[in-house]
Design an enzyme around this catalytic site. Structure first.
Site, PDB file in Angstrom:
ATOM      1  N   HIS A  78     -18.441  11.427  -4.525  1.00 43.42           N
ATOM      2  CA  HIS A  78     -17.894  10.088  -4.780  1.00 43.42           C
ATOM      3  C   HIS A  78     -18.619   9.493  -5.984  1.00 43.42           C
ATOM      4  CE1 HIS A  78     -15.924   6.309  -3.471  1.00 43.42           C
ATOM      5  NE2 HIS A  78     -17.048   5.709  -3.821  1.00 43.42           N
ATOM      6  N   ASP A  90     -18.981   6.200  -8.402  1.00 48.50           N
ATOM      7  CA  ASP A  90     -18.728   4.759  -8.486  1.00 48.50           C
ATOM      8  C   ASP A  90     -18.830   4.247  -9.914  1.00 48.50           C
ATOM      9  OD1 ASP A  90     -18.383   3.911  -5.684  1.00 48.50           O
ATOM     10  OD2 ASP A  90     -20.417   4.694  -5.435  1.00 48.50           O
ATOM     11  N   GLY A 108     -20.206  -3.179  -5.409  1.00 44.46           N
ATOM     12  CA  GLY A 108     -21.136  -3.506  -6.484  1.00 44.46           C
ATOM     13  C   GLY A 108     -22.483  -2.826  -6.336  1.00 44.46           C
ATOM     14  N   PHE A 109     -22.919  -2.648  -5.102  1.00 45.49           N
ATOM     15  CA  PHE A 109     -24.257  -2.089  -4.876  1.00 45.49           C
ATOM     16  C   PHE A 109     -24.278  -1.155  -3.670  1.00 45.49           C
ATOM     17  CE2 PHE A 109     -24.644  -6.045  -7.124  1.00 45.49           C
ATOM     18  CZ  PHE A 109     -25.559  -5.744  -8.128  1.00 45.49           C
ATOM     19  N   GLY A 110     -25.137  -0.145  -3.765  1.00 41.61           N
ATOM     20  CA  GLY A 110     -25.379   0.724  -2.628  1.00 41.61           C
ATOM     21  C   GLY A 110     -26.363   0.053  -1.685  1.00 41.61           C
ATOM     22  N   GLY A 111     -26.516   0.624  -0.510  1.00 45.08           N
ATOM     23  CA  GLY A 111     -27.540   0.152   0.419  1.00 45.08           C
ATOM     24  C   GLY A 111     -27.237  -1.133   1.159  1.00 45.08           C
ATOM     25  N   ASP A 160     -16.088   3.065   2.708  1.00 45.95           N
ATOM     26  CA  ASP A 160     -17.140   3.125   1.685  1.00 45.95           C
ATOM     27  C   ASP A 160     -18.044   1.913   1.810  1.00 45.95           C
ATOM     28  OD1 ASP A 160     -18.624   3.470  -0.636  1.00 45.95           O
ATOM     29  OD2 ASP A 160     -16.945   3.148  -2.008  1.00 45.95           O
ATOM     30  N   GLY A 161     -19.325   2.187   2.101  1.00 46.97           N
ATOM     31  CA  GLY A 161     -20.311   1.118   2.180  1.00 46.97           C
ATOM     32  C   GLY A 161     -20.974   1.064   3.543  1.00 46.97           C
ATOM     33  N   GLY A 162     -22.289   1.304   3.554  1.00 45.63           N
ATOM     34  CA  GLY A 162     -23.044   1.195   4.793  1.00 45.63           C
ATOM     35  C   GLY A 162     -22.750   2.275   5.815  1.00 45.63           C
ATOM     36  N   SER A 179     -22.184   9.537  -2.272  1.00 43.97           N
ATOM     37  CA  SER A 179     -22.004   8.741  -3.492  1.00 43.97           C
ATOM     38  C   SER A 179     -23.162   8.997  -4.455  1.00 43.97           C
ATOM     39  CB  SER A 179     -21.949   7.253  -3.143  1.00 43.97           C
ATOM     40  OG  SER A 179     -22.062   6.507  -4.331  1.00 43.97           O
ATOM     41  N   MET A 181     -14.315   0.548 -10.094  1.00 42.39           N
ATOM     42  CA  MET A 181     -14.526  -0.876  -9.842  1.00 42.39           C
ATOM     43  C   MET A 181     -14.567  -1.542 -11.208  1.00 42.39           C
ATOM     44  SD  MET A 181     -17.304  -0.393  -6.817  1.00 42.39           S
ATOM     45  CE  MET A 181     -17.585   1.305  -7.304  1.00 42.39           C
ATOM     46  N   HIS A 211     -14.105   6.313  -7.981  1.00 40.04           N
ATOM     47  CA  HIS A 211     -13.825   4.960  -7.496  1.00 40.04           C
ATOM     48  C   HIS A 211     -14.035   3.973  -8.642  1.00 40.04           C
ATOM     49  CE1 HIS A 211     -15.291   1.574  -4.513  1.00 40.04           C
ATOM     50  NE2 HIS A 211     -14.144   1.268  -5.103  1.00 40.04           N
ATOM     51  N   MET A 230     -12.820  -0.898   1.804  1.00 40.79           N
ATOM     52  CA  MET A 230     -14.234  -1.161   1.503  1.00 40.79           C
ATOM     53  C   MET A 230     -14.898  -1.787   2.727  1.00 40.79           C
ATOM     54  SD  MET A 230     -14.932  -0.014  -1.496  1.00 40.79           S
ATOM     55  CE  MET A 230     -16.638  -0.589  -1.462  1.00 40.79           C
ATOM     56  N   GLY A 252     -23.786   6.996   0.603  1.00 44.68           N
ATOM     57  CA  GLY A 252     -24.743   7.101  -0.494  1.00 44.68           C
ATOM     58  C   GLY A 252     -26.157   7.220   0.014  1.00 44.68           C
ATOM     59  N   SER A 253     -26.745   6.068   0.352  1.00 42.17           N
ATOM     60  CA  SER A 253     -28.141   6.018   0.788  1.00 42.17           C
ATOM     61  C   SER A 253     -28.430   6.953   1.951  1.00 42.17           C
ATOM     62  CB  SER A 253     -28.508   4.596   1.226  1.00 42.17           C
ATOM     63  OG  SER A 253     -28.004   3.660   0.303  1.00 42.17           O
ATOM     64  N   MET A 279     -18.603   1.196 -12.393  1.00 38.07           N
ATOM     65  CA  MET A 279     -18.701  -0.277 -12.355  1.00 38.07           C
ATOM     66  C   MET A 279     -18.840  -0.814 -13.767  1.00 38.07           C
ATOM     67  SD  MET A 279     -21.461  -0.620  -9.301  1.00 38.07           S
ATOM     68  CE  MET A 279     -21.210   0.150  -7.710  1.00 38.07           C
TER      69      MET A 279
END
Ligand code: DX5
Ligand code: ZN
Length: 222
Positions: free
Chosen positions: A39, A41, A148-151, A181-183, A14, A74, A72, A143, A203-204, A43
Site C-alpha cells: 500500500h 500513500d 494524513g498520518f500513520g499511527g 485503512d488506518g489503525g 503501508s 490523497m 492510495h 478510511m 502500516g505501524s 499525500m
C-alpha cells in the site's frame, strides 16, 4: 504473478511506516513476511496535511519487486496525475470521493489505462455519496482514520459503512473489494473482517512489529 482476486484476506502493509532509508529492501522484507499487496500513500500537503511521495517512489518500488501495488492518492486533483501514476507501475489506483474531480471520469481513466480503480471515503463522508459509483469500481476504501498520518487510532464507528458496502455488493451483484485503512492491528483487523472488509492495510502494526511475518499472519488470522 501479481495478486488481484483472492478468496481469502489481502494484507497490504503501508510503506508509510517503513524505513525510507532503505525502501526497496523494506518492500522485500514485507514480501518475505507474507504481504499480498504493498500500500503506497501519496499525500500532497493540500488534500491532507502531510506530504509523502509521488510517482517516482511508485516507480522505484515497481522496478525492484513484483508485488501488487495498491496506490492510495490523497491528493486534491487526482485526475491530473493519473497518467503519471499509471506509467510509474501502479496496479490499483484509489482516488478520494472528496477530491476535486469528475469521479466517474477519473475512475474510467484509471480502468482505460489498464489499472484497477478504487474509490475512498473519509470517516465523515456518508455512504450515500459513493452509491452512484459502486458499479464503476474494483475496490471501495473505507478510511478508518482521518487520512494524513500513520499511527492513529482505528475508528470503529466506520464499521456500519463497511457492512453496508458488503450488503450492497451482494444485492447489486457486484464484486468490488472492501478495504480498510488506518489503525489496523490484530484486534481491529478482527472487527473490520467481521464487518465485511477483505483488504486490510496495516502500516505501524506490520513494519514496526518486532517480527513482521508474525504480525502479518496474526492480522490475516484475526
Ligand atoms: C493514512 C494512510 C494509511 C496509513 C496507515 O492517511 O492512508 O495508509 O499508512 O497507517 P497505520 O496502519 O499506522 O494506521
Ligand atoms: Zn492509505
Amino acid at each position: 504473478m501479481k495478486k488481484w482476486q483472492h478468496t481469502d484476506k489481502i494484507i497490504a502493509p503501508s510503506l508509510l511506516a517503513a524505513d525510507w532509508g532503505k525502501v526497496t529492501s523494506e518492500v522485500s522484507r514485507a514480501i518475505q513476511a507474507g504481504a499480498d499487496w504493498m500500500h503506497l500513500d501519496v499525500m500532497d500537503g493540500n488534500f491532507v496535511d502531510n506530504i509523502s511521495f509521488g510517482p517516482d517512489m511508485i516507480n522505484a518500488v515497481s522496478e525492484s519487486n513484483d508485488i501488487f501495488l495498491d496506490v492510495h492518492l490523497m491528493i486534491a486533483k487526482p485526475d491530473h496525475y493519473i497518467d503519471r501514476f499509471v506509467k510509474a507501475g501502479s496496479d490499483l489506483i484509489t482516488v478520494h470521493i472528496e477530491a476535486e474531480h469528475d469521479v466517474s471520469k477519473t475512475l474510467k481513466a484509471i480502468r482505460d489505462a489498464g489499472c484497477k480503480a478504487g474509490l475512498a471515503l473519509n470517516p465523515a463522508t456518508p455512504m450515500e455519496d459513493v452509491l452512484p459509483y459502486l458499479d464503476q469500481i474494483d475496490l471501495l476504501l473505507c478510511m478508518t482514520v482521518v487520512p494524513g498520518f500513520g499511527g492513529q487510532s482505528f475508528m470503529k464507528e466506520v464499521m456500519p459503512k463497511v457492512e453496508q458496502a458488503a450488503t450492497l455488493r451482494d444485492l447489486r451483484g457486484l464484486n468490488y473489494h472492501i478495504e480498510v485503512d488506518g489503525g489496523i492491528g490484530i484486534e481491529t483487523a478482527a472487527i473490520a473482517s467481521a464487518a465485511g472488509a477483505n483488504v486490510l492495510v496495516a502500516g505501524s502494526s506490520t513494519f514496526k512489529a518486532p517480527d513482521m511475518s508474525e504480525a502479518v499472519s496474526q492480522i490475516r488470522e484475526a
